[in-house]
Write a protein that holds these residues in place. Structure first.
Motif, mmCIF file in Angstrom:
data_model
loop_
_atom_site.group_PDB
_atom_site.id
_atom_site.type_symbol
_atom_site.label_atom_id
_atom_site.label_comp_id
_atom_site.label_asym_id
_atom_site.label_seq_id
_atom_site.Cartn_x
_atom_site.Cartn_y
_atom_site.Cartn_z
ATOM 1 N N GLN A 118 28.899 -19.010 46.122
ATOM 2 C CA GLN A 118 29.483 -18.557 47.388
ATOM 3 C C GLN A 118 30.333 -17.311 47.128
ATOM 4 O O GLN A 118 30.517 -16.901 45.984
ATOM 5 C CB GLN A 118 30.344 -19.666 47.998
ATOM 6 C CG GLN A 118 29.576 -20.921 48.367
ATOM 7 C CD GLN A 118 28.531 -20.693 49.429
ATOM 8 O OE1 GLN A 118 28.737 -19.877 50.338
ATOM 9 N NE2 GLN A 118 27.407 -21.401 49.333
ATOM 10 N N TRP A 119 30.878 -16.729 48.201
ATOM 11 C CA TRP A 119 31.788 -15.593 48.065
ATOM 12 C C TRP A 119 33.163 -16.072 47.623
ATOM 13 O O TRP A 119 33.595 -17.170 47.999
ATOM 14 C CB TRP A 119 31.923 -14.846 49.391
ATOM 15 C CG TRP A 119 30.670 -14.183 49.849
ATOM 16 C CD1 TRP A 119 29.854 -14.581 50.860
ATOM 17 C CD2 TRP A 119 30.088 -12.994 49.302
ATOM 18 N NE1 TRP A 119 28.790 -13.723 50.981
ATOM 19 C CE2 TRP A 119 28.910 -12.730 50.041
ATOM 20 C CE3 TRP A 119 30.442 -12.126 48.274
ATOM 21 C CZ2 TRP A 119 28.088 -11.632 49.781
ATOM 22 C CZ3 TRP A 119 29.628 -11.029 48.005
ATOM 23 C CH2 TRP A 119 28.471 -10.795 48.751
ATOM 24 N N THR B 43 36.164 -9.899 49.348
ATOM 25 C CA THR B 43 34.979 -9.617 48.535
ATOM 26 C C THR B 43 33.776 -9.347 49.427
ATOM 27 O O THR B 43 33.012 -8.403 49.199
ATOM 28 C CB THR B 43 34.673 -10.798 47.599
ATOM 29 O OG1 THR B 43 35.808 -11.047 46.768
ATOM 30 C CG2 THR B 43 33.469 -10.498 46.725
ATOM 31 N N LYS B 44 33.605 -10.174 50.449
ATOM 32 C CA LYS B 44 32.497 -9.974 51.394
ATOM 33 C C LYS B 44 32.640 -8.645 52.116
ATOM 34 O O LYS B 44 31.648 -7.949 52.390
ATOM 35 C CB LYS B 44 32.478 -11.124 52.403
ATOM 36 C CG LYS B 44 31.379 -11.027 53.455
ATOM 37 C CD LYS B 44 29.994 -11.063 52.848
ATOM 38 C CE LYS B 44 28.938 -11.376 53.913
ATOM 39 N NZ LYS B 44 28.932 -10.432 55.034
ATOM 40 N N TYR C 147 31.469 -5.872 49.846
ATOM 41 C CA TYR C 147 30.007 -5.925 49.845
ATOM 42 C C TYR C 147 29.451 -5.227 51.084
ATOM 43 O O TYR C 147 28.532 -4.398 50.990
ATOM 44 C CB TYR C 147 29.561 -7.392 49.791
ATOM 45 C CG TYR C 147 28.142 -7.638 50.199
ATOM 46 C CD1 TYR C 147 27.081 -7.351 49.340
ATOM 47 C CD2 TYR C 147 27.842 -8.178 51.449
ATOM 48 C CE1 TYR C 147 25.765 -7.591 49.715
ATOM 49 C CE2 TYR C 147 26.538 -8.420 51.829
ATOM 50 C CZ TYR C 147 25.502 -8.126 50.963
ATOM 51 O OH TYR C 147 24.210 -8.365 51.350
ATOM 52 N N ARG D 160 31.835 -18.338 42.210
ATOM 53 C CA ARG D 160 32.149 -17.460 43.338
ATOM 54 C C ARG D 160 31.903 -16.002 42.947
ATOM 55 O O ARG D 160 32.254 -15.586 41.837
ATOM 56 C CB ARG D 160 33.614 -17.617 43.776
ATOM 57 C CG ARG D 160 33.985 -19.005 44.291
ATOM 58 C CD ARG D 160 33.416 -19.237 45.679
ATOM 59 N NE ARG D 160 33.897 -20.484 46.277
ATOM 60 C CZ ARG D 160 33.323 -21.664 46.115
ATOM 61 N NH1 ARG D 160 32.253 -21.760 45.320
ATOM 62 N NH2 ARG D 160 33.794 -22.735 46.717
#
Length: 258
Positions: A172-173, A178-179, A182, A228
């Motif tokens: 997962q993130w 972080t997402k 991205y 993660r």
């Protein structure tokens, strides 16, 4: 006074350059991650260096890049094929599934799928059977999965195991930040490359490119012993991709085959 006419394509290009600068500044102001500055600089130079556009052109003809009879026989393929383990341990794209893993088999397989067009781009001609076998035996896909941006270094590659893919399946993130990195880098890549043109072939390429990068991020996390994806994984995936675009793959295959 002469009137300077600007075509729609030129307007779009000018808009892209402005957007690239905007995204670049916002990224570097918001995220403090080692290596991010170099990644942003690399993305900004994609258009001028030409590697990315040449790769896109090679991707478009990916079904026509080998001569008849170039395919490998079953006996010529390794028994411990990494894609076989991925197929056995990762979920596949079930359209009616309520819960979807971050990394599906279709995502992971893009790591291998992206490589032959890149090899063709560097080779400058259609593959022969010998070319395909040498490339397959060099295990470039496994080197990317386990070594990432050190894929061209003289390092041993771990043997793929079911456990690796079981960990990949649960990934997962790390968090929303972080997402966000991205997402922001994905936007920058699109604008720094060929932009949001309404072209089905380009859109397909951009989707597959995004999946390729996401898979590298996931591999970086699992190789690092984490469940993660963190900020460093995102940056390392882009660093790997930018390096791969500029790598002379036939020369690397030759070196690995020695």
């Amino acid at each position: 006074m002469d009137v300077v006419m600007v075509s729609q394509r030129d307007k779009f290009t000018l808009s892209d350059h402005g957007t690239v600068e905007k995204y670049s500044g916002l990224l570097l102001d918001e995220f403090d991650v080692e290596g991010l500055k170099e990644v942003v600089s690399g993305l900004k130079s994609l258009e001028s260096e030409g590697f990315h556009e040449r790769f896109f052109e090679a991707y478009l003809v990916r079904l026509e890049i080998s001569v008849p009879g170039a395919e490998l026989s079953v006996d010529e393929k390794r028994n411990d094929d990494m894609l076989t383990l991925a197929y056995q341990n990762l979920n596949r794209n079930h359209f009616f599934s309520l819960k979807k893993d971050l990394i599906l088999f279709e995502h992971f397989s893009e790591i291998s799928a992206f490589l032959l067009p890149l090899y063709y781009m560097c080779l400058g001609r259609k593959f022969t059977h010998g070319d395909v076998k040498a490339f397959y035996d060099a295990r470039i896909d496994e080197r990317l999965v386990f070594l990432l941006d050190e894929f061209d270094e003289p390092l041993n590659v771990p043997k793929p195991t079911p456990e690796f893919f079981k960990k990949l399946k649960k990934l997962q993130w790390q968090d929303k930040k972080t997402k966000k990195l991205y997402d922001n880098l994905r936007e920058l890549l699109v604008y720094a490359g060929k932009g949001f043109h309404i072209d089905n072939k380009l859109m397909d390429f951009q989707v597959r490119e995004r999946i390729f990068l996401l898979s590298l991020m996931a591999c970086s996390a699992v190789v690092g012993g984490r469940d993660r994806i963190n900020l460093d994984d995102v940056v390392r995936a882009y660093r790997t991709y930018l390096k791969l675009l500029k790598t002379d793959l036939p020369a690397l295959v030759g070196k690995l085959g020695v």
